[in-house]
Each structure stands twice: as structure tokens, then as C-alpha cells.
Design a protein around this motif. Structure first.
Motif, short mmCIF file in Angstrom:
data_model
loop_
_atom_site.label_atom_id
_atom_site.label_comp_id
_atom_site.label_asym_id
_atom_site.label_seq_id
_atom_site.Cartn_x
_atom_site.Cartn_y
_atom_site.Cartn_z
N UNK A 33 -2.73 4.01 60.66
CA UNK A 33 -1.62 4.91 60.96
C UNK A 33 -1.46 5.89 59.81
N UNK A 34 -1.02 7.06 60.10
CA UNK A 34 -0.76 8.05 59.07
C UNK A 34 0.71 8.10 58.68
N UNK A 35 1.48 7.15 59.14
CA UNK A 35 2.90 7.13 58.88
C UNK A 35 3.19 6.47 57.54
N UNK A 36 3.91 7.16 56.69
CA UNK A 36 4.21 6.67 55.35
C UNK A 36 5.15 5.48 55.38
N UNK A 37 6.01 5.43 56.38
CA UNK A 37 6.97 4.32 56.46
C UNK A 37 6.27 3.00 56.74
N UNK A 38 5.17 3.01 57.50
CA UNK A 38 4.42 1.79 57.73
C UNK A 38 3.82 1.25 56.43
N UNK A 39 3.35 2.14 55.59
CA UNK A 39 2.79 1.72 54.31
C UNK A 39 3.87 1.08 53.45
N UNK A 40 5.05 1.67 53.44
CA UNK A 40 6.15 1.12 52.65
C UNK A 40 6.58 -0.24 53.19
N UNK A 41 6.62 -0.39 54.53
CA UNK A 41 7.02 -1.67 55.10
C UNK A 41 6.00 -2.77 54.82
N UNK A 42 4.72 -2.44 54.85
CA UNK A 42 3.69 -3.43 54.51
C UNK A 42 3.83 -3.82 53.05
N UNK A 43 4.07 -2.84 52.20
CA UNK A 43 4.23 -3.12 50.78
C UNK A 43 5.47 -4.00 50.53
N UNK A 44 6.56 -3.72 51.21
CA UNK A 44 7.76 -4.54 51.07
C UNK A 44 7.58 -5.94 51.66
N UNK A 45 6.76 -6.05 52.70
CA UNK A 45 6.45 -7.37 53.25
C UNK A 45 5.67 -8.23 52.26
N UNK A 46 4.72 -7.61 51.57
CA UNK A 46 3.97 -8.34 50.55
C UNK A 46 4.89 -8.69 49.38
N UNK A 78 -2.90 1.68 44.63
CA UNK A 78 -4.14 2.44 44.50
C UNK A 78 -4.73 2.94 45.82
N UNK A 79 -4.67 2.20 46.94
CA UNK A 79 -5.19 2.79 48.18
C UNK A 79 -4.44 4.03 48.63
N UNK A 80 -3.16 4.10 48.31
CA UNK A 80 -2.39 5.28 48.69
C UNK A 80 -2.89 6.50 47.92
N UNK A 81 -3.29 6.28 46.67
CA UNK A 81 -3.81 7.38 45.88
C UNK A 81 -5.13 7.91 46.43
N UNK A 82 -5.97 7.02 46.95
CA UNK A 82 -7.29 7.43 47.41
C UNK A 82 -7.37 7.66 48.91
N UNK A 83 -6.29 7.43 49.63
CA UNK A 83 -6.34 7.59 51.08
C UNK A 83 -6.45 9.05 51.49
N UNK A 84 -5.62 9.90 50.94
CA UNK A 84 -5.69 11.33 51.23
C UNK A 84 -6.58 12.01 50.20
N UNK A 85 -7.86 11.73 50.26
CA UNK A 85 -8.77 12.25 49.26
C UNK A 85 -9.26 13.65 49.59
N UNK A 86 -8.84 14.21 50.73
CA UNK A 86 -9.26 15.57 51.06
C UNK A 86 -8.62 16.61 50.13
#
Length: 125
Positions: A33-46, A78-86
Motif C-alpha cells: 500500500x502507498x498509504x502512510x497511515x498503514x506504515x505508522x499502524x504497523x510500526x505502532x503494532x510492533x 530504514x525501509x521508509x527511507x528507501x521505499x520512495x527511491x525515485x
């Protein structure tokens, strides 16, 4: 008396595994998913799982829990830093810099909460 004279050695391999597992979870979520909120929720789940694990062990002071949570979640970012590598650079793309700054702020605030919850209860004699 809680190890008055013995200092516990930190097993960083366990915390590095927590960081790698959370980085993999964040990377899989970011690619699906390209949604930033999903990334934050996964991070908060961990974060929640790590807090539960440290609370279950009941052997962490506030600063030790803070140090562990910051290390684990600096690896997880770190994956967030390298995800949008364009984008050629983080400085040229303000949207990525704002998202990484926001994610870092959420990490620091939530690691404070995690450390307060996971700290060792005071013992009264």
C-alpha cells in the motif's frame, strides 16, 4: 533486591532481530500500500508487541527500555527511507522528508510511552 551487584549484559541479537522483523513488516506494508497511515499502524503494532514483551520480562529500567526501543525502531524506519527511491535526494523531495520527520517524531513519543509502560515496578520492603 533486583540484582544490586550484578549488571545484566544486554543481548543485542534479540533486539536486532526485533528491528529486522519490524523493518520487514514495514517494507511489506509499504510495497503493498502507498498509504502512510498503514506504515505508522504497523510500526505502532510492533511497538505494542515489544512493549508487551518487555513488560512480560519485568527487568527493564526506564533508560534501558528507552534505549532498546529507540534502537529497534530506528532500524524499522530504514525501509521508509528507501521505499520512495525515485527521488534523487531527501532534500529535494520535501514530502518524503516531512513523512520521515513525522515518523521519527511518532517513534520518539511512542518509545517514551513504551519505556514508561515497560519499566520495572518499584519494590517496597
Amino acid at each position: 533486591m533486583n540484582n544490586l551487584f550484578l549488571r545484566e549484559k544486554e543481548s543485542w541479537s534479540i533486539w536486532l532481530m526485533w528491528g529486522v522483523v519490524s523493518a520487514i513488516a514495514v517494507y511489506i506494508t509499504a510495497t503493498q500500500t502507498n498509504d502512510f497511515s498503514h506504515i505508522v499502524f504497523i510500526k505502532l503494532g510492533v511497538f505494542s508487541l515489544l512493549t508487551w514483551y518487555m513488560t512480560y520480562l519485568k527487568r527493564f529500567s526506564f533508560w534501558r527500555a528507552m534505549k532498546i526501543s529507540l534502537v529497534v525502531f530506528s532500524i524499522a524506519i530504514t525501509p521508509v527511507l528507501f521505499f520512495n527511491f525515485e527521488a534523487v535526494s531527501l532534500l529535494k523531495n520535501a514530502d518524503i522528508a516531512i513523512k520521515v520527520g513525522l515518523l521519527s517524531l511518532v517513534t520518539v513519543i511512542f518509545s517514551l510511552v513504551c519505556s514508561l509502560i515497560a519499566r520495572q515496578p518499584k519494590e517496597y520492603y
